[in-house]
Design a protein around this motif. Sequence first.
Motif, PDB file in Angstrom:
ATOM      1  N   ALA A  87       0.827  -1.211   0.000  1.00 13.31           N
ATOM      2  CA  ALA A  87       0.000   0.000   0.000  1.00 13.31           C
ATOM      3  C   ALA A  87       0.856   1.255   0.000  1.00 13.31           C
ATOM      4  CB  ALA A  87      -0.925  -0.002   1.213  1.00 13.31           C
ATOM      5  N   GLU A  88       2.097   1.114   0.447  1.00 13.90           N
ATOM      6  CA  GLU A  88       3.032   2.240   0.453  1.00 13.90           C
ATOM      7  C   GLU A  88       3.870   2.295  -0.823  1.00 13.90           C
ATOM      8  OE1 GLU A  88       5.324   2.166   4.054  1.00 13.90           O
ATOM      9  OE2 GLU A  88       3.586   1.673   5.275  1.00 13.90           O
ATOM     10  N   GLY A  89       3.583   1.383  -1.759  1.00 12.65           N
ATOM     11  CA  GLY A  89       4.254   1.407  -3.051  1.00 12.65           C
ATOM     12  C   GLY A  89       5.489   0.533  -3.156  1.00 12.65           C
ATOM     13  N   LEU A  90       5.732  -0.315  -2.164  1.00 16.82           N
ATOM     14  CA  LEU A  90       6.916  -1.173  -2.201  1.00 16.82           C
ATOM     15  C   LEU A  90       6.620  -2.451  -2.988  1.00 16.82           C
ATOM     16  CD1 LEU A  90       7.565   0.808   0.115  1.00 16.82           C
ATOM     17  CD2 LEU A  90       8.712  -1.079   1.283  1.00 16.82           C
ATOM     18  N   THR A  91       7.666  -2.981  -3.612  1.00 23.07           N
ATOM     19  CA  THR A  91       7.585  -4.286  -4.274  1.00 23.07           C
ATOM     20  C   THR A  91       7.901  -5.352  -3.242  1.00 23.07           C
ATOM     21  OG1 THR A  91       8.270  -3.367  -6.395  1.00 23.07           O
ATOM     22  CG2 THR A  91       8.527  -5.743  -6.093  1.00 23.07           C
ATOM     23  N   VAL A  92       6.963  -6.273  -3.025  1.00 26.92           N
ATOM     24  CA  VAL A  92       7.082  -7.218  -1.914  1.00 26.92           C
ATOM     25  C   VAL A  92       6.788  -8.644  -2.368  1.00 26.92           C
ATOM     26  CG1 VAL A  92       6.260  -7.821   0.398  1.00 26.92           C
ATOM     27  CG2 VAL A  92       6.351  -5.418  -0.301  1.00 26.92           C
TER      28      VAL A  92
ATOM     29  N   GLY B 181      14.084 -25.482   4.766  1.00 28.54           N
ATOM     30  CA  GLY B 181      12.984 -24.585   4.410  1.00 28.54           C
ATOM     31  C   GLY B 181      13.418 -23.138   4.310  1.00 28.54           C
ATOM     32  N   LEU B 182      14.248 -22.694   5.247  1.00 32.51           N
ATOM     33  CA  LEU B 182      14.718 -21.306   5.222  1.00 32.51           C
ATOM     34  C   LEU B 182      15.627 -21.067   4.029  1.00 32.51           C
ATOM     35  CD1 LEU B 182      14.907 -18.523   6.467  1.00 32.51           C
ATOM     36  CD2 LEU B 182      16.660 -19.389   8.035  1.00 32.51           C
ATOM     37  N   THR B 183      16.493 -22.018   3.756  1.00 32.21           N
ATOM     38  CA  THR B 183      17.380 -21.894   2.596  1.00 32.21           C
ATOM     39  C   THR B 183      16.572 -21.812   1.306  1.00 32.21           C
ATOM     40  OG1 THR B 183      19.151 -23.106   3.711  1.00 32.21           O
ATOM     41  CG2 THR B 183      19.256 -22.987   1.314  1.00 32.21           C
ATOM     42  N   THR B 184      15.581 -22.684   1.169  1.00 36.09           N
ATOM     43  CA  THR B 184      14.738 -22.681  -0.029  1.00 36.09           C
ATOM     44  C   THR B 184      13.996 -21.361  -0.174  1.00 36.09           C
ATOM     45  OG1 THR B 184      14.439 -25.080   0.016  1.00 36.09           O
ATOM     46  CG2 THR B 184      12.768 -23.794  -1.151  1.00 36.09           C
ATOM     47  N   ALA B 185      13.468 -20.842   0.930  1.00 35.00           N
ATOM     48  CA  ALA B 185      12.738 -19.576   0.881  1.00 35.00           C
ATOM     49  C   ALA B 185      13.625 -18.446   0.367  1.00 35.00           C
ATOM     50  CB  ALA B 185      12.193 -19.237   2.265  1.00 35.00           C
ATOM     51  N   LEU B 186      14.855 -18.369   0.861  1.00 37.61           N
ATOM     52  CA  LEU B 186      15.750 -17.283   0.448  1.00 37.61           C
ATOM     53  C   LEU B 186      16.245 -17.458  -0.978  1.00 37.61           C
ATOM     54  CD1 LEU B 186      17.649 -16.869   3.816  1.00 37.61           C
ATOM     55  CD2 LEU B 186      16.192 -15.154   2.727  1.00 37.61           C
ATOM     56  N   LEU B 187      16.499 -18.683  -1.383  1.00 36.91           N
ATOM     57  CA  LEU B 187      16.918 -18.917  -2.768  1.00 36.91           C
ATOM     58  C   LEU B 187      15.770 -18.638  -3.734  1.00 36.91           C
ATOM     59  CD1 LEU B 187      19.082 -22.166  -2.433  1.00 36.91           C
ATOM     60  CD2 LEU B 187      19.845 -19.774  -2.574  1.00 36.91           C
ATOM     61  N   THR B 188      14.549 -18.964  -3.332  1.00 36.17           N
ATOM     62  CA  THR B 188      13.378 -18.659  -4.163  1.00 36.17           C
ATOM     63  C   THR B 188      13.188 -17.157  -4.290  1.00 36.17           C
ATOM     64  OG1 THR B 188      12.293 -20.720  -3.481  1.00 36.17           O
ATOM     65  CG2 THR B 188      10.895 -19.004  -4.431  1.00 36.17           C
ATOM     66  N   ALA B 189      13.358 -16.451  -3.179  1.00 35.83           N
ATOM     67  CA  ALA B 189      13.246 -14.988  -3.206  1.00 35.83           C
ATOM     68  C   ALA B 189      14.273 -14.387  -4.156  1.00 35.83           C
ATOM     69  CB  ALA B 189      13.433 -14.420  -1.808  1.00 35.83           C
ATOM     70  N   ALA B 190      15.503 -14.906  -4.117  1.00 35.45           N
ATOM     71  CA  ALA B 190      16.547 -14.401  -5.003  1.00 35.45           C
ATOM     72  C   ALA B 190      16.217 -14.677  -6.462  1.00 35.45           C
ATOM     73  CB  ALA B 190      17.890 -15.024  -4.629  1.00 35.45           C
ATOM     74  N   ALA B 191      15.630 -15.840  -6.734  1.00 37.29           N
ATOM     75  CA  ALA B 191      15.266 -16.183  -8.112  1.00 37.29           C
ATOM     76  C   ALA B 191      14.136 -15.299  -8.627  1.00 37.29           C
ATOM     77  CB  ALA B 191      14.859 -17.649  -8.190  1.00 37.29           C
ATOM     78  N   GLU B 192      13.217 -14.921  -7.749  1.00 39.86           N
ATOM     79  CA  GLU B 192      12.053 -14.135  -8.169  1.00 39.86           C
ATOM     80  C   GLU B 192      12.306 -12.628  -8.162  1.00 39.86           C
ATOM     81  OE1 GLU B 192       8.629 -17.296  -6.621  1.00 39.86           O
ATOM     82  OE2 GLU B 192       8.853 -15.356  -5.635  1.00 39.86           O
ATOM     83  N   LEU B 193      13.077 -12.146  -7.183  1.00 37.99           N
ATOM     84  CA  LEU B 193      13.266 -10.702  -7.030  1.00 37.99           C
ATOM     85  C   LEU B 193      14.646 -10.222  -7.439  1.00 37.99           C
ATOM     86  CD1 LEU B 193      11.588 -10.226  -3.507  1.00 37.99           C
ATOM     87  CD2 LEU B 193      10.551  -9.873  -5.755  1.00 37.99           C
ATOM     88  N   GLY B 194      15.607 -11.127  -7.484  1.00 35.78           N
ATOM     89  CA  GLY B 194      16.983 -10.768  -7.778  1.00 35.78           C
ATOM     90  C   GLY B 194      17.873 -11.158  -6.615  1.00 35.78           C
ATOM     91  N   PRO B 195      19.188 -11.264  -6.841  1.00 35.80           N
ATOM     92  CA  PRO B 195      20.113 -11.645  -5.777  1.00 35.80           C
ATOM     93  C   PRO B 195      19.969 -10.742  -4.554  1.00 35.80           C
ATOM     94  CG  PRO B 195      21.226 -11.642  -7.894  1.00 35.80           C
ATOM     95  CD  PRO B 195      19.875 -11.035  -8.128  1.00 35.80           C
ATOM     96  N   ILE B 196      19.907 -11.347  -3.384  1.00 28.57           N
ATOM     97  CA  ILE B 196      19.699 -10.597  -2.149  1.00 28.57           C
ATOM     98  C   ILE B 196      20.930  -9.739  -1.837  1.00 28.57           C
ATOM     99  CG2 ILE B 196      19.197 -10.765   0.308  1.00 28.57           C
ATOM    100  CD1 ILE B 196      16.931 -11.708  -1.543  1.00 28.57           C
ATOM    101  N   GLY B 197      20.707  -8.445  -1.699  1.00 28.40           N
ATOM    102  CA  GLY B 197      21.808  -7.535  -1.409  1.00 28.40           C
ATOM    103  C   GLY B 197      21.873  -7.086   0.030  1.00 28.40           C
TER     104      GLY B 197
END
Length: 237
Positions: free
Chosen positions: A48-53, A65-81
């Motif tokens: 609602a504040e305009g962020l991509t989430v 599970g945590l590893t998969t979640a973060l790797l999936t996030a990187a694949a969908e949004l880009g490498p985690i910075g």
Amino acid sequence: MLSPVAVVGAGPGLGRSLARRFGREGRPVALVARNEEKLAAVAEDLRAEGLTVGTYRADVTDEAGLTTALLTAAAELGPIGALCYCPAPDWPALRASGNPLDFSALGLTGAAQTTAKAARAQFETTIGGALTATRAVLPGMREAGEGVLLFTAGRTANALHPEMASAGISTAGLRNWIASLHAVLASEGIVVGRVAIGRSVMAGNGDCDPDAIAERAFRFVREDTGGEMTIGFDDDQ
């Protein structure tokens, strides 16, 4: 667009505030938590504040599970910075117990009552999850030659609290590891920071208001070289 920030422990308090502050910089936000309902609510607020989430359900004690979640996030949004690791105690459970000094409602034990089992339970959340999350995102940061690893923690590593000794064992260990990681990664352009919070994190609680902590934490890793910062202690710096 800047690289995404992953917030592990993305609840409605400090997690949301950290996600908002890093997201305002122009980063996509990956929210990671075990409670789907809370994840959805935090994501709705930020969108609602305009962020991509993006939302990713995982328990910090579940390494795969945590590893998969973060790797999936990187694949969908880009490498985690940037990684913000901020799982919080279940303070509503403590308040519901009717005794604000009965830390057993949080699974904590005093010095004389702490067993190996109790210490291991705290280790899995405090240290185990931090290690897992870091291992998932660090290779990408090293490849990029930059990144932020930010960890928040309570006061038990910085001050003696015998009634919460099972937590202190883990937070002290986490503090040591973060300092070592900071020493190793500083020359690689990766900022490692730990923010120790000395009082309850709640809206309107002065410098321990979630938004106030998020702003100081953001500036700490954005403008400084990392290390440790305290908030809400008598010797706050």
